[in-house]
Each structure stands twice: as C-alpha cells, then as structure tokens.
Motif scaffolding. Structure first.
Motif, PDB file in Angstrom:
ATOM      1  N   HIS A 168       3.896  -4.355   9.647  1.00  0.00           N
ATOM      2  CA  HIS A 168       3.541  -4.501   8.231  1.00  0.00           C
ATOM      3  C   HIS A 168       3.326  -3.114   7.654  1.00  0.00           C
ATOM      4  CE1 HIS A 168       3.061  -8.870   8.081  1.00  0.00           C
ATOM      5  NE2 HIS A 168       2.641  -8.757   9.327  1.00  0.00           N
ATOM      6  N   THR A 169       4.267  -2.683   6.814  1.00  0.00           N
ATOM      7  CA  THR A 169       4.184  -1.357   6.211  1.00  0.00           C
ATOM      8  C   THR A 169       4.891  -1.356   4.868  1.00  0.00           C
ATOM      9  OG1 THR A 169       4.557   1.012   6.571  1.00  0.00           O
ATOM     10  CG2 THR A 169       6.255  -0.463   7.387  1.00  0.00           C
ATOM     11  N   THR A 195       6.010  -5.311   0.976  1.00  0.00           N
ATOM     12  CA  THR A 195       4.737  -5.898   1.383  1.00  0.00           C
ATOM     13  C   THR A 195       4.856  -7.403   1.574  1.00  0.00           C
ATOM     14  OG1 THR A 195       4.024  -6.127  -0.915  1.00  0.00           O
ATOM     15  CG2 THR A 195       3.423  -4.090   0.205  1.00  0.00           C
ATOM     16  N   HIS A 197      -1.904  -3.705   7.873  1.00  0.00           N
ATOM     17  CA  HIS A 197      -0.849  -3.244   6.978  1.00  0.00           C
ATOM     18  C   HIS A 197      -1.016  -1.736   6.799  1.00  0.00           C
ATOM     19  CE1 HIS A 197       2.130  -3.313   3.744  1.00  0.00           C
ATOM     20  NE2 HIS A 197       1.394  -2.350   3.227  1.00  0.00           N
ATOM     21  N   TYR A 198       0.016  -0.993   7.091  1.00  0.00           N
ATOM     22  CA  TYR A 198       0.020   0.464   6.942  1.00  0.00           C
ATOM     23  C   TYR A 198       0.857   0.794   5.716  1.00  0.00           C
ATOM     24  CZ  TYR A 198      -1.454   0.337  11.827  1.00  0.00           C
ATOM     25  OH  TYR A 198      -2.124   0.085  13.000  1.00  0.00           O
ATOM     26  N   LYS A 199       0.244   1.394   4.697  1.00  0.00           N
ATOM     27  CA  LYS A 199       0.999   1.746   3.498  1.00  0.00           C
ATOM     28  C   LYS A 199       2.117   2.722   3.822  1.00  0.00           C
ATOM     29  CE  LYS A 199      -2.395   0.870  -0.074  1.00  0.00           C
ATOM     30  NZ  LYS A 199      -3.165   1.439  -1.190  1.00  0.00           N
ATOM     31  N   ILE A 234       4.416   5.016   6.758  1.00  0.00           N
ATOM     32  CA  ILE A 234       4.800   5.087   8.168  1.00  0.00           C
ATOM     33  C   ILE A 234       4.158   6.301   8.835  1.00  0.00           C
ATOM     34  CG2 ILE A 234       6.874   3.678   7.994  1.00  0.00           C
ATOM     35  CD1 ILE A 234       8.544   6.270   7.991  1.00  0.00           C
ATOM     36  N   VAL A 293       1.331   4.892  10.559  1.00  0.00           N
ATOM     37  CA  VAL A 293       1.773   4.219  11.786  1.00  0.00           C
ATOM     38  C   VAL A 293       1.923   5.242  12.901  1.00  0.00           C
ATOM     39  CG1 VAL A 293       3.635   2.888  12.866  1.00  0.00           C
ATOM     40  CG2 VAL A 293       2.938   2.368  10.507  1.00  0.00           C
ATOM     41  N   LYS A 329      12.904   3.721   9.254  1.00  0.00           N
ATOM     42  CA  LYS A 329      12.756   2.458   8.521  1.00  0.00           C
ATOM     43  C   LYS A 329      14.134   1.802   8.419  1.00  0.00           C
ATOM     44  CE  LYS A 329       9.639   1.968   5.317  1.00  0.00           C
ATOM     45  NZ  LYS A 329       8.791   2.076   4.111  1.00  0.00           N
TER      46      LYS A 329
END
Length: 122
Positions: free
Chosen positions: A17-18, A25, A72-74, A76, A79, A103
């Motif tokens: 989830h990013t 989202t 959820h990571y806004k 990367i 991450v 990505k």
C-alpha cells in the motif's frame, strides 16, 4: 583492500500500500525490490561454517514483504527506509543496506521508475 560480503535479493515483487494520488490509494501496488546488504566479514568460510556466521537470505525477502505490514506508505522512500531499519534491527553485523524499488504500475513501455536508497549503520 578489505574483503566484503554482500547478500542480495534481486527483482522480488510484492504488493504494498503506497502512493499519494487517488488512483494509487486504496489498493496495494506492485513493487519490485532489489536489496543488497553488506555484512561485517569474518576471516574465512569453511565447508562446515554454520549459518550463524552469515545471515539468512530469507531475512531480506521478509523485510520487503511481511516486515512492511499493512501500513500505507505515501512515498516509496518510506518503504525503502523501513526495509533498511528492519535489516539493521535484525542483525548487528549489517553495516550497509541498499534498497532499489521500482513502481511497476507506472511503467508504460517497460521503463523502470523508482528509487535507490543506500544507508549505512549509524
């Protein structure tokens, strides 16, 4: 020049989830991870050297999958930062971590869009 030992995980894909845009989202996105970990090197590896003298390769895969949880990571970048910190916390012998994230959902013509973060132990 001193010897170096690097463990690597290359082209591991996992859904995370990013994202910040509405089309990103609400659902996980496929990311491709390549991770390189530099370990403090011991003198020699003999045929009977036990696993404890190195690091389990599966720890790298865990840090890029279950280790990230369901958050959820806004970005990367966040991450990659979490992957680095997970690997540092797992093993004091980890001196440096490099995480490359691509990505996959952004690719239109097989290009690789992403980041590479290299962090040394502080």
């Amino acid at each position: 020049m001193a010897d170096s030992l690097y463990l690597e995980l290359v082209d591991f894909e996992h859904d995370i989830h990013t994202g910040i845009y509405s089309e990103e989202t609400g659902r996980p996105q496929p990311l491709r991870f390549s991770v390189r970990v530099k370990l403090k090197e011991q003198q020699f590896y003999r045929p009977d050297t036990p696993l404890e003298q190195s690091k389990n390769y599966m720890d790298l895969k865990f840090a890029c999958s279950e280790g990230l949880g369901d958050a959820h990571y806004k970005l990367i970048e966040a991450v990659a930062d979490h992957v680095c910190e997970t690997l540092f916390l797992q093993d004091a012998r980890v001196e440096e971590v490099q995480v490359k994230i691509v990505k996959l959902a952004l690719s239109e013509a097989n290009e690789q869009i992403g980041i590479t973060l290299t962090r040394e132990r502080r």
